[in-house]
Design an enzyme around this catalytic site. Structure first.
Site, PDB file in Angstrom:
ATOM      1  CG  ASP A   5      30.596  -5.014  85.482  1.00 53.55           C
ATOM      2  OD1 ASP A   5      29.470  -4.462  85.474  1.00 53.55           O
ATOM      3  OD2 ASP A   5      30.843  -6.017  86.169  1.00 53.55           O
ATOM      4  N   GLY A   6      30.675  -1.958  86.305  1.00 48.78           N
ATOM      5  CA  GLY A   6      30.816  -1.265  87.578  1.00 48.78           C
ATOM      6  C   GLY A   6      30.144   0.085  87.652  1.00 48.78           C
ATOM      7  N   GLY A  44      26.868   0.935  87.773  1.00 50.84           N
ATOM      8  CA  GLY A  44      25.787   0.976  88.755  1.00 50.84           C
ATOM      9  C   GLY A  44      26.290   0.948  90.182  1.00 50.84           C
ATOM     10  NE  ARG A  82      21.816  -0.698  88.340  1.00 48.91           N
ATOM     11  CZ  ARG A  82      22.904  -1.466  88.255  1.00 48.91           C
ATOM     12  NH1 ARG A  82      23.595  -1.761  89.348  1.00 48.91           N
ATOM     13  NH2 ARG A  82      23.306  -1.929  87.091  1.00 48.91           N
ATOM     14  CG  HIS A 118      24.537   3.180  83.323  1.00 52.36           C
ATOM     15  ND1 HIS A 118      25.392   2.139  83.077  1.00 52.36           N
ATOM     16  CD2 HIS A 118      23.471   2.660  83.996  1.00 52.36           C
ATOM     17  CE1 HIS A 118      24.878   1.021  83.588  1.00 52.36           C
ATOM     18  NE2 HIS A 118      23.720   1.329  84.156  1.00 52.36           N
ATOM     19  NE  ARG A 161      22.172  -4.273  83.740  1.00 53.34           N
ATOM     20  CZ  ARG A 161      23.385  -3.734  83.819  1.00 53.34           C
ATOM     21  NH1 ARG A 161      23.524  -2.420  83.642  1.00 53.34           N
ATOM     22  NH2 ARG A 161      24.442  -4.466  84.070  1.00 53.34           N
ATOM     23  CG  LEU A 166      40.182   2.104  66.934  1.00 56.94           C
ATOM     24  CD1 LEU A 166      41.046   0.951  67.437  1.00 56.94           C
ATOM     25  CD2 LEU A 166      39.905   3.101  68.058  1.00 56.94           C
TER      26      LEU A 166
END
Length: 250
Positions: free
Chosen positions: A16-17, A19, A29, A33, A67, A127
Site C-alpha cells: 500500500d501507499g 498512489g 497516482r 504504481h 478506481r 519459494l
C-alpha cells in the site's frame, strides 16, 4: 550471511501507499504504481534468500475495481510487464508462481502469460510466489463453502481450508502492510486467523530489502502461543493438544 527465517514460513504483504507516494511528489497516482512495481522483484528475491517458503502479495483487490479506469489499465499493464520481465528469474530460481482471485477481466494475452508461467513453474520446489489479483477474502470463503455444498462435503474448518484458492500455502505466519494504514482490507481473512501483523509507515515505493529483513527478524522474536500458555510450534500443534486434553478430561 543473510538472516534465515525459522518460524515465518508464509509471509503476506499488502503493498500500500503507491498512489499517495506519487501525489506527495505532485505526480499522478499511476507513477507510484510504476515505481512500486520495481520494488516487488527485490522483495521476492530477498524473501527467497531468507528461506521464506511462501510469499503472497496483494496486487489488486475486488474493491479496486472502483478506481479510475486509467489507473486500472496501468495496473494491468504493470502486471503483464512484470511477468514478462521476471519469467526467466522465476524459472531459474525454482520459484513456483500462482495467482489467486478473479483474473477473467484481464486482457487475454496477459491471462495466457499467467497460465504459461503457472504451467512452466508448477513443479518447482522453491519459494511459492502468489499474486492476489481481483481477490477478496470474503469472496474466497464464500466460494469455498459453495464448493463444499455442491460436492456434498461436510463444512468443517479443515474442509474449508482445503477448498480455498491455494490450500497448499497454509496459514499466514506474518502479514505486513506498508503505507501507514492499520487494517486487513479483506486480504486472506481465513488464513490470518493466528498470523502476526506488522504495520509500517513506509510507502511501498520506499520499502526496501533492509526494512523487510528487519521486520522478519523482529517478528521472529515474538512468542507465538496459538492460544496456549507457552510458545507453540503451530496452530496444528495446538489442535493436537486440544484433542489430547479432551481425551484426558473425558
Amino acid at each position: 550471511m543473510d538472516f534465515q527465517v525459522n518460524k515465518l514460513k508464509h509471509v503476506a504483504i499488502i503493498m500500500d501507499g503507491n498512489g499517495r507516494w506519487a501525489q506527495n511528489r505532485a505526480h499522478r497516482r499511476v507513477w507510484g504504481h510504476v515505481r512500486g512495481s520495481s520494488v516487488v522483484s527485490n522483495i521476492v528475491e530477498k524473501a527467497d534468500d531468507m528461506g521464506v517458503k511462501a510469499l503472497t502479495l496483494y496486487a489488486f483487490s475486488t474493491e479496486n475495481w472502483g478506481r479510475p479506469p486509467s489507473e486500472i489499465r496501468t495496473l494491468f499493464l504493470l502486471l503483464k510487464k512484470f511477468l514478462i520481465k521476471e519469467r526467466n528469474k522465476v524459472l531459474k530460481n525454482n520459484i513456483k508462481f500462482n495467482i489467486i482471485g478473479d483474473i477473467s477481466k484481464l486482457p487475454k494475452d496477459t491471462v495466457k502469460i499467467i497460465d504459461d508461467l503457472k504451467r512452466d513453474s508448477k513443479d518447482n520446489t522453491g519459494l511459492k510466489l502468489t499474486f492476489a489479483f481481483g481477490y477478496g477474502g470474503r469472496a474466497e470463503i464464500i466460494s469455498a463453502v459453495n464448493k463444499l455444498i455442491a460436492e456434498d462435503i461436510e463444512v468443517t474448518e479443515e474442509s474449508i481450508s482445503n477448498a480455498l484458492h491455494a490450500p497448499e500455502l497454509g496459514d499466514v505466519d506474518l502479514m505486513i502492510r506498508t503505507g501507514g494504514d492499520q487494517r486487513i482490507s479483506n486480504f486472506l481473512l481465513w488464513q490470518i486467523a493466528y498470523g502476526e501483523l506488522y504495520f509500517t509507515e513506509t510507502m511501498w515505493p520506499n520499502f526496501t530489502c533492509t526494512e523487510f529483513e528487519k521486520i522478519i527478524m523482529e517478528v521472529e522474536k515474538r512468542e507465538r502461543r496459538f492460544g496456549q500458555v507457552t510458545e507453540t510450534e503451530s496452530l496444528a500443534a495446538t489442535k493436537t493438544q486440544v484433542k489430547n486434553n479432551f481425551r484426558l478430561i473425558n
